[in-house]
Structure formats: structure tokens, C-alpha cells
Design an enzyme around this catalytic site. Structure first.
Site, PDB file in Angstrom:
ATOM      1  N   GLY A 206       0.441  -1.020  -0.331  1.00  0.00           N
ATOM      2  CA  GLY A 206      -0.085   0.380  -0.067  1.00  0.00           C
ATOM      3  C   GLY A 206       0.636   1.553   0.286  1.00  0.00           C
ATOM      4  O   GLY A 206       1.777   1.588   0.783  1.00  0.00           O
TER       5      GLY A 206
ATOM      6  N   ILE B 276      -1.615   7.478   1.461  1.00  0.00           N
ATOM      7  CA  ILE B 276      -0.674   8.559   2.513  1.00  0.00           C
ATOM      8  C   ILE B 276      -0.064   8.036   3.212  1.00  0.00           C
ATOM      9  O   ILE B 276       0.928   8.995   3.494  1.00  0.00           O
ATOM     10  CB  ILE B 276      -2.583   9.978   2.667  1.00  0.00           C
ATOM     11  CG1 ILE B 276      -3.302  10.574   1.861  1.00  0.00           C
ATOM     12  CG2 ILE B 276      -2.005  10.791   3.290  1.00  0.00           C
ATOM     13  CD1 ILE B 276      -4.002  11.408   1.947  1.00  0.00           C
TER      14      ILE B 276
ATOM     15  N   THR C  10       2.980   6.670   2.041  1.00  0.00           N
ATOM     16  CA  THR C  10       4.242   7.803   1.021  1.00  0.00           C
ATOM     17  C   THR C  10       4.562   8.302   2.328  1.00  0.00           C
ATOM     18  O   THR C  10       6.376   8.600   2.414  1.00  0.00           O
ATOM     19  CB  THR C  10       3.853   8.670   0.259  1.00  0.00           C
ATOM     20  OG1 THR C  10       2.636   7.428  -0.759  1.00  0.00           O
ATOM     21  CG2 THR C  10       4.643   9.751  -0.191  1.00  0.00           C
TER      22      THR C  10
ATOM     23  N   GLU D 105       0.397  -0.511  16.112  1.00  0.00           N
ATOM     24  CA  GLU D 105       0.354   0.966  17.358  1.00  0.00           C
ATOM     25  C   GLU D 105      -0.391   2.196  16.808  1.00  0.00           C
ATOM     26  O   GLU D 105      -1.381   2.101  17.165  1.00  0.00           O
ATOM     27  CB  GLU D 105       1.810   1.628  17.499  1.00  0.00           C
ATOM     28  CG  GLU D 105       1.888   2.923  18.482  1.00  0.00           C
ATOM     29  CD  GLU D 105       1.152   2.471  19.249  1.00  0.00           C
ATOM     30  OE1 GLU D 105       1.606   2.177  20.256  1.00  0.00           O
ATOM     31  OE2 GLU D 105       0.351   3.448  20.018  1.00  0.00           O
TER      32      GLU D 105
ATOM     33  N   ILE E 150      -0.378   8.509  19.103  1.00  0.00           N
ATOM     34  CA  ILE E 150      -0.155   8.287  19.645  1.00  0.00           C
ATOM     35  C   ILE E 150       0.220   7.169  20.294  1.00  0.00           C
ATOM     36  O   ILE E 150      -0.380   5.645  19.751  1.00  0.00           O
ATOM     37  CB  ILE E 150      -1.258   8.638  20.326  1.00  0.00           C
ATOM     38  CG1 ILE E 150      -2.474   9.855  20.212  1.00  0.00           C
ATOM     39  CG2 ILE E 150      -2.018   9.162  22.103  1.00  0.00           C
ATOM     40  CD1 ILE E 150      -3.820  10.036  20.117  1.00  0.00           C
TER      41      ILE E 150
ATOM     42  N   GLY F 109     -12.029  17.700   4.707  1.00  0.00           N
ATOM     43  CA  GLY F 109     -11.639  16.496   4.846  1.00  0.00           C
ATOM     44  C   GLY F 109     -11.458  15.384   5.952  1.00  0.00           C
ATOM     45  O   GLY F 109     -10.861  15.021   5.873  1.00  0.00           O
TER      46      GLY F 109
ATOM     47  N   LYS G 254     -11.687   1.478  17.894  1.00  0.00           N
ATOM     48  CA  LYS G 254     -10.705   0.670  18.901  1.00  0.00           C
ATOM     49  C   LYS G 254     -10.804   0.671  20.140  1.00  0.00           C
ATOM     50  O   LYS G 254     -10.106   0.458  20.438  1.00  0.00           O
ATOM     51  CB  LYS G 254     -10.646   2.883  18.227  1.00  0.00           C
ATOM     52  CG  LYS G 254     -10.156   2.747  17.361  1.00  0.00           C
ATOM     53  CD  LYS G 254     -10.014   4.329  15.934  1.00  0.00           C
ATOM     54  CE  LYS G 254      -9.590   4.795  15.557  1.00  0.00           C
ATOM     55  NZ  LYS G 254     -10.335   5.966  14.772  1.00  0.00           N
TER      56      LYS G 254
ATOM     57  N   GLY H  27      -4.666  10.684   9.895  1.00  0.00           N
ATOM     58  CA  GLY H  27      -3.392  11.757   8.952  1.00  0.00           C
ATOM     59  C   GLY H  27      -1.885  10.829   8.969  1.00  0.00           C
ATOM     60  O   GLY H  27      -2.002   9.662   9.678  1.00  0.00           O
TER      61      GLY H  27
END
Lengths: 431, 431
Positions: free
Chosen positions: B11, B14, B17, B127, B134, B185, B203, B300
């Protein structure tokens, strides 16, 4: 069951007792890694008669631990520099892994200990030396491995934070809040070490050492304490949306770093502004993770025992693996003590309230190249007034010189401690 | 230099990369453990033509990674259940260490993956699956090792937290805040997975699994989303000193645990109440450490890359050591889905404003054994009114039944989503 690991414990005060209890609780629970049994074989104490129930494990002679080849892990919880430092060094030289919560020893003798640890390939852990149970050393070394730490800022001293919280929330004066902290057991009879910022300074020295892979000596760090903070400062800050905290910061720029402990105004919506009472927090900016904060109790037997227990279990887990160097002292960055760091600060001046006073103050500021961001005058009884001023960003050595020269003006009766303004509040203020 | 570790990356979106960049940055800095070189040897992508600069390393065939004996570490960043799950299982069976940030796979297929990891003695790290960068998984597994985790409560979904923060700070309505989140976004075109609480549920299932050494399936967890929250709810909370957040909680009591995702009112001075925008936080109560909080960006590319990088460096460090089992599924505790957990909740009722309405509502509450803590009526136009009520602590199945029966009263036009009251606000309210 498998292997038994024998631990030598040095010191059986509040933390030592909590550690023994926590270890016992841990081993009675059904837990991970329980194939290894950890046994506290010997405990070094000064007064064995105070612990009659475990008399057989007590000793007053450190050699009983250092010379016992069965003991592979030493936990130092005596506090203070000596004999703790010498005992730690000797244990490491003997190949024993060492854990401590002793911030004096780590901050002052850390370099020498690190060298001994490296040479003997014996692990040295010190999670409990900063922020008690808050896993921030592990956090930087393991959780944020691979990140480049850019800055560390923390509320690292519970005593001063308790005092400032009470001044902020209840409107108490400094002396009143200090007396209350002493009464509650949060402050010592002689509170200088906390109030003057020395305790926070040792802790930020340790965090900077770990975060930046360098060596920082606490004595080289500029420190302003909170003894000069008054309710006027707190109230002025609140009127601006700011909360006052004693903040220890370490910031890296290229090959240098700036480290300081200063009373600091934070914007009220910043997470660190809400760290109240005896809690501590560490705010880390790192690349690529961004901002991360660790929060928890900054002192106390049980929280510190948590750190020691975690260190002991880590070291036991690592005993069969290769030596892992968690704390590396590299070649950079170096501490910049030249006062070149740029920032805003706030001052409170008590002045004679007559024509020309403000002109004299403004004149001195201009002479030193400082530009005012805001000024507010509050009348006092008896022909006096308070001036609250905030200057725009400039190099610290400049504003410190200006502050000193203004304190010497005949119209100025008294100048309060300068209070730094938290970095993010300064962004649009570069003059 | 020493050993070269070869990584296969699956993969290159985002996060992928950002991971490649972070790894390269890390290795160009002077860093710890640099005796090992980590090389991304092959990258599995769907569209190699989009990355012409690194074409030689790209493949569209997973076998090029799985069957390459040189590759000892696989990083899965494809997202979604399949083929990610099968590829992870196969990599582990082949003895490769696997890292992922894929919360679907960890939450839904974690047990099977854990068994494969254990059988092959190949490490599995995740993680990045909770709270992006975090370090909370490491935090529980390493930093808090030896502690007994009693409860975990978190702001685990950035989209809903952004929406609720904007509703709280700017007075926006839900739809307006959602549109803004989509525009920025922070929310998907179809936001159901976030808004309904499903993402937070996965989660908290992962965190409970790690914190309590058990296995939790997300489907078994009660979830209330935020789609029914209005500005009236937010404003009522603020009038009580409460801030509304979507909170995922897991609490252990003896051999059972209660887990839920619910809109929750927190006291405004609680640190979690100040977790704003797209930030996440995890609040842990454990013995002996007490309360600890981890805070940071919850999503992110760069924050997630930080987690992956830290996992990769850990696994590389551990490659020569014994297999370390970080994630143990023990025998206890079991999920209690019977709704026996006691708590307070807040409800907003839109009612017909005429004599006897409140009596009918109060009558229904009494029939179900609920005792009122507070009630406030606000008139609306058109002969309607809003009733804001908070009941005293009682078992969840009781208040859910009462809530349903009140919703069916003819005088009740509409009942808003129930909002839980944060535990510490409830202490003196046991009736």
C-alpha cells in the site's frame, strides 16, 4: 515455572514500600510473562527494626546486595546524591541492571552512569525520575522511536503547580497557597527546591538529554521560580485568556538547543493549561508525529512504583536479549546559553503614579530596542500604580537587560518576575 | 555498516508515502541503532504508473513480497478487510514480522492473527490502528507494564470530535458542522462509520483487548452515535458546566467488563473535555499508576507513519532477541452485555406543552424505578416545549427501557439521543 530473577532493593521508604506491594500484586494476578518469577531478595535499609515482619530480607550493608552474584537487578530508591550515585555505579560495574527514580543522580551524574552502563553492558533505567508513573522516558525512547523531537515543554513540578492552581482557581495569594500546599503535604517545610524551579530544571535536563540524544547539565539552564508571582499576575493573565504555569521547555534548532524553566502564560484553551493540582504533563513536538502529550500524577509512592515496576519488567524481559542502549549521548545539539532565543514576556511594575512615569519606562524600553505589545495601568492607593506590560518578541538577553535597567528607575518601586508567553501565542508578534 | 533489514510495503497511499519519507529522514539523521539499515525493498501497489520515480521497487503481485526470503518485515497499509487480512496471515505464517495501521483487520480478525503470530513466533504490531501516532498500545504494553488497567476512556474518532468541537465553540448545528467537516476533509462523503460510532467501537475493542488481555469483538459493544445530537443538547450541557464528547469506555469489574461508545457529558475542568478538533486522547485508570492520559493527532499520514516507523524499529531491534508476545489473550474478563452497568444519563424530550405532560413523563419514570436528578423545561413556539432531564444512577437496561416507553407517550413528540454522564460527575448521586 521458569527462571527466578532476584532483585536487590536499596531504600524502603514510601516508594520502596509501594514497589514491593505493586510487584507482589502483579505476580499474584494472572499476567503476561509470568514464566519468570521476580523475587526481592535483599533490601538495604537504615532502620531494620522498623520493618519486623520482613526482617530476614533486610540488611544495613550494601555489600550484601552488590556482592551477591544471584542478584541481577538493583532498584535504587534511597534518593539524594550519595551514597546512591556510588552504589549505582558499583552495581553497574558488577554487571547488574539498575533502576532508579532518583532525579538528582540522573540529572547530575547521568553521564558518568551512562558510561558505566555502556561499558558493562548493564541496563540502566530511570522512568520514575521524571513525572513519576507517566511513561514519558519509554514514550520518547520506544513509542516515539524514529521521530525527531523538536521541543519538549512540561509541567514537571507538582508543588508549584498545586500552588499556581489554587491561586488561579481560588484567588489565593502566593503565601497562602504555599501554606496550604505545605499543610496538604505537597510542599516541604523548606520549599526552595520546588519554588525556585530547581526540581523542574533537573527534570527538563533529563528529558532534553533523552529527547535530543545529548548531555545537559542542570546548572547550565536558566531558571526563574514562582516566588515573585502575585495574585495581580494571575488575574491579569486571566483577563487576557491566559493561565499561569511553571513551564520547563527545551527546544532544538539546528545544532543548538535552548532550555529554560520559567513562569509562563498559556492560552486557556491549550491542553497544558488544564493540568491542575499535583498532576504533571509533558508536551512534545516531534517529526513526523506532530504534538503528543503525556499526563499523569507527577509524584507519590504508587505512581513512582508503577515506573519502577515497568522498568524492572522491561529489564527482566530484555535479560536474555542483546544489550539495548536506550539512552544515547550523541554529539549534538549543544546548549545555547547566550540568551538569543526570541520571545515575548510580561512584566508587572509597581510605579509612582505621577506625570512622566510611563514616559520614563517607555523611554528605557525604546533604548533597549523593545517594542510594546500592550500596556495596562491599574491605580493603587497611596499615589502608586501597577503597570502590566507585554513586549513583542525579541532576544532574551535584550529584554533581560531592559528589565534590569527599568527596575533601577527611581519611579519604579518594584518589578515583578517576568512571565514568558507560550510560543503559540507569539506567532503573529514578530517585530 | 551492519545488517540490512529488508521491508516489504503493501500500500502506497497517504500513510505509505509518509512512512517511506519518515524512514528515509530517520536514516539520514544521526540516530540510535543506526548500525542496522532498513530498506524498503518492494512495494505492492495497484497503479504502478502513478509512481514513475520508484518504478523499479513496485509490484502489483503480493507474492513478490510474501515469497521473497530476504524480506523479514511486512508493513500492511492497504486498509480494509480483504485482501489485507489474508496477506497479513500469510506473511506471519512465513515467519515475517508484520506491522499494520489497519483497525478493521485488527478489530475483526485480531484473534486469528494473534494465533498465527504466536504459532509462527513472528511479531505482530499495530500501534497505528488506534490514535495514529499516539503511542498508547506501546504505552499500555510497555510503559504501564505491571499495572492492572481498570478502565480506558477515549476520544477516539477525530471526525465526530471535530463536529462536536465546532458545535460547542461556534454554536453550529449538527448538519452545518458535518458539512464543514466534509469540506475540511475530516469527514467522508458517507460519514456513517464515524458518526454512528462504529470507528470508535473498533478502536475501543482493540484497546480493551490489549488493556485487559482478553478478546473483544466490536459487534458485541453497545454504540450510540452523535447523529441525534443538537445544539440544544450542547447548550444545555454548557449551562451545567459540561462538555459533550463521543466517549468510548471500557471498564473492568472483577471478571466482567462493560464497554460502550456513547455521547457523554464531561465536567468542563476534566482534561479530556479539552481535547479539541481532530485530536484524540486516551484516559487510563490503572493500579498502581493512577490516572494517565495520552494525547495527540488521531489520524493523518504523518502521525500514522510515526506509529509504523516506531513499530518497525522496535521489531528490528527485537529481531535478534527472543520472541516477545505483546498481546496476550487471557481467560478473563468477559464482556457483560446485560446492561447492568449503573450510570446517569441525560435526555432531551420535545413535548406538547399542556397541563399533565410532566406528570405523565414523571409517572413513566417512576414506573421504571428511575429517580430524577434534575429537570428543566424550555418553552418552544407552537405549543411545544423541551424537557431536559437527568436521572440518578441506575442500571442501563432500566433507563433504556424507560427511555423507550417515554418515547411512546402521546404527549412526547420526539426524544433525543441519551447522553451519558461522565463517571466522576456521578459519585454523589447513587440512589
Amino acid at each position: 515455572m521458569g527462571q527466578t530473577i532476584k532483585v536487590g532493593l536499596m531504600g524502603l521508604g514510601i516508594v520502596g514500600t509501594a514497589f514491593v506491594q505493586a510487584l507482589s500484586q502483579y505476580q499474584s494476578d494472572e499476567h503476561l510473562f509470568s514464566e519468570k518469577i521476580i523475587e526481592v531478595k535483599k533490601i538495604l535499609v537504615r532502620h531494620p527494626e522498623r520493618h519486623p515482619d520482613i526482617r530476614s530480607r533486610l540488611t544495613t550493608n550494601a555489600r550484601d546486595i552488590l556482592d551477591d552474584p544471584e542478584i541481577s537487578v538493583v532498584v535504587e530508591l534511597m534518593g539524594g546524591m550519595e551514597p546512591a550515585r556510588s552504589l549505582i555505579l558499583e552495581a553497574l560495574k558488577g554487571g547488574k541492571a539498575v533502576m532508579t527514580a532518583n532525579k538528582e543522580v540522573v540529572a547530575q551524574a547521568g553521564r558518568e552512569i551512562w558510561e558505566a552502563s555502556r561499558k558493562a553492558r548493564a541496563a540502566f533505567y530511570f522512568e520514575g525520575a521524571v513525572g513519576a508513573g507517566i511513561p514519558v522516558i519509554q514514550g520518547m525512547r520506544r513509542g516515539l522511536t524514529g521521530n525527531r523531537v523538536q521541543s519538549i515543554a512540561g509541567v514537571l513540578n507538582g508543588t508549584t503547580n498545586y500552588i499556581l492552581t489554587r491561586m488561579t482557581q481560588e484567588g489565593l495569594g502566593f503565601s497562602e497557597a504555599l501554606r496550604e500546599a505545605q499543610h496538604q503535604g505537597y510542599a516541604e517545610a523548606d520549599p526552595t527546591d520546588d519554588i525556585a524551579g530547581y526540581d523542574a530544571r533537573r527534570k527538563i535536563a533529563i528529558l532534553a538529554t533523552v529527547g535530543f540524544n545529548t548531555w545537559v547539565s542542570p546548572e547550565d539552564i536558566q531558571v526563574d521560580g514562582i516566588a515573585g508571582i502575585t495574585q495581580d499576575d494571575i488575574a491579569y493573565g486571566l483577563s487576557q485568556g491566559w493561565v499561569l504555569k511553571l513551564i520547563a521547555t527545551a527546544r532544538r534548532q539546528h545544532d543548538t538547543m535552548n532550555i529554560a524553566v520559567r513562569p509562563t502564560f498559556l492560552p486557556h484553551n491549550h491542553p497544558v493549561a488544564h493540568v491542575s493540582g499535583a498532576y504533571n504533563a509533558i508536551w512534545i513536538e516531534a517529526e513526523p508525529v506532530g504534538n503528543v502529550m503525556y499526563y499523569g500524577m507527577g509524584a507519590g509512592g504508587k505512581p513512582t512504583a508503577s515506573a519502577i515496576l515497568s522498568d524492572v519488567l522491561q529489564s527482566v524481559r530484555d535479560l536474555n536479549g542483546p544489550y539495548q542502549e536506550f539512552w544515547s549521548i550523541g554529539r549534538h545539539p549543544k546548549l545555547d546559553a547566550s540568551g538569543n532565543i526570541r520571545g515575548m514576556s510580561y512584566w508587572r511594575l509597581e510605579v509612582v503614579d505621577r506625570p512622566g512615569t510611563l514616559a520614563q519606562v517607555a523611554d528605557q524600553l525604546a533604548k533597549h530596542g523593545l517594542s510594546l505589545r500592550s500596556v495596562y495601568q491599574k491605580p493603587l492607593l497611596g499615589g502608586h500604580a501597577l503597570l502590566f506590560l507585554v513586549h513583542h518578541k525579541c532576544a532574551e538577553h535584550l529584554w533581560r537587560t531592559a528589565w534590569t535597567s527599568i527596575a533601577q528607575l527611581p519611579v519604579v518601586e518594584h518589578v515583578g518576575s517576568p512571565v514568558a508567553i507560550w510560543e503559540s501565542e507569539q506567532e503573529h508578534s514578530d517585530h
